[in-house]
Design a protein around this motif. Structure first.
Motif, PDB file in Angstrom:
ATOM      1  N   GLU A   1      62.437 -99.446  57.988  1.00 17.32           N
ATOM      2  CA  GLU A   1      63.535 -99.586  58.950  1.00 17.32           C
ATOM      3  C   GLU A   1      64.680-100.402  58.353  1.00 17.32           C
ATOM      4  O   GLU A   1      64.460-101.464  57.759  1.00 17.32           O
TER       5      GLU A   1
ATOM      6  N   HIS B   1      63.265-103.347  56.061  1.00 16.47           N
ATOM      7  CA  HIS B   1      61.933-103.905  56.292  1.00 16.47           C
ATOM      8  C   HIS B   1      60.975-103.054  55.466  1.00 16.47           C
ATOM      9  O   HIS B   1      60.829-101.847  55.703  1.00 16.47           O
TER      10      HIS B   1
ATOM     11  N   VAL C   1      67.276-102.938  58.916  1.00 18.84           N
ATOM     12  CA  VAL C   1      67.440-103.961  59.950  1.00 18.84           C
ATOM     13  C   VAL C   1      68.831-104.571  59.944  1.00 18.84           C
ATOM     14  O   VAL C   1      69.201-105.282  60.881  1.00 18.84           O
TER      15      VAL C   1
ATOM     16  N   THR D   1      57.967-100.864  57.090  1.00 13.83           N
ATOM     17  CA  THR D   1      58.284 -99.733  57.972  1.00 13.83           C
ATOM     18  C   THR D   1      59.394 -98.834  57.443  1.00 13.83           C
ATOM     19  O   THR D   1      59.556 -97.716  57.916  1.00 13.83           O
TER      20      THR D   1
END
Length: 70
Positions: free
Chosen positions: A58, A53, A60, A56
């Motif tokens: 992150e 992502h 995923v 962010t």
């Protein structure tokens, strides 16, 4: 608010017809599409890829690479 964006990453060059070299840095506005392209673009036995992502950082989604349990 910016729309979500997702990027496909790998430690090795990907060799899939759905993700030719100019598109390694393509951003996807849909998480499901990014995951589907990542899965279809790897050699099932040895490549590890992940979907990040962008906003962010992150991870995923991640495929298991060599030596990982499936």
């Amino acid at each position: 608010m910016m729309p979500s964006q997702y990027r496909i990453e790998s430690r090795v060059p990907l060799a899939g017809r759905l993700l030719p070299p100019p598109h390694y840095t393509r951003l996807y506005g849909n998480r499901s599409l990014a995951v589907a392209v990542a899965v279809k673009s790897v050699d099932a036995n040895c490549q590890e890829v992940w979907v990040v992502h962008v906003q962010t950082g992150e991870v995923v989604f991640r495929t298991p690479g060599v030596g990982h349990a499936s």
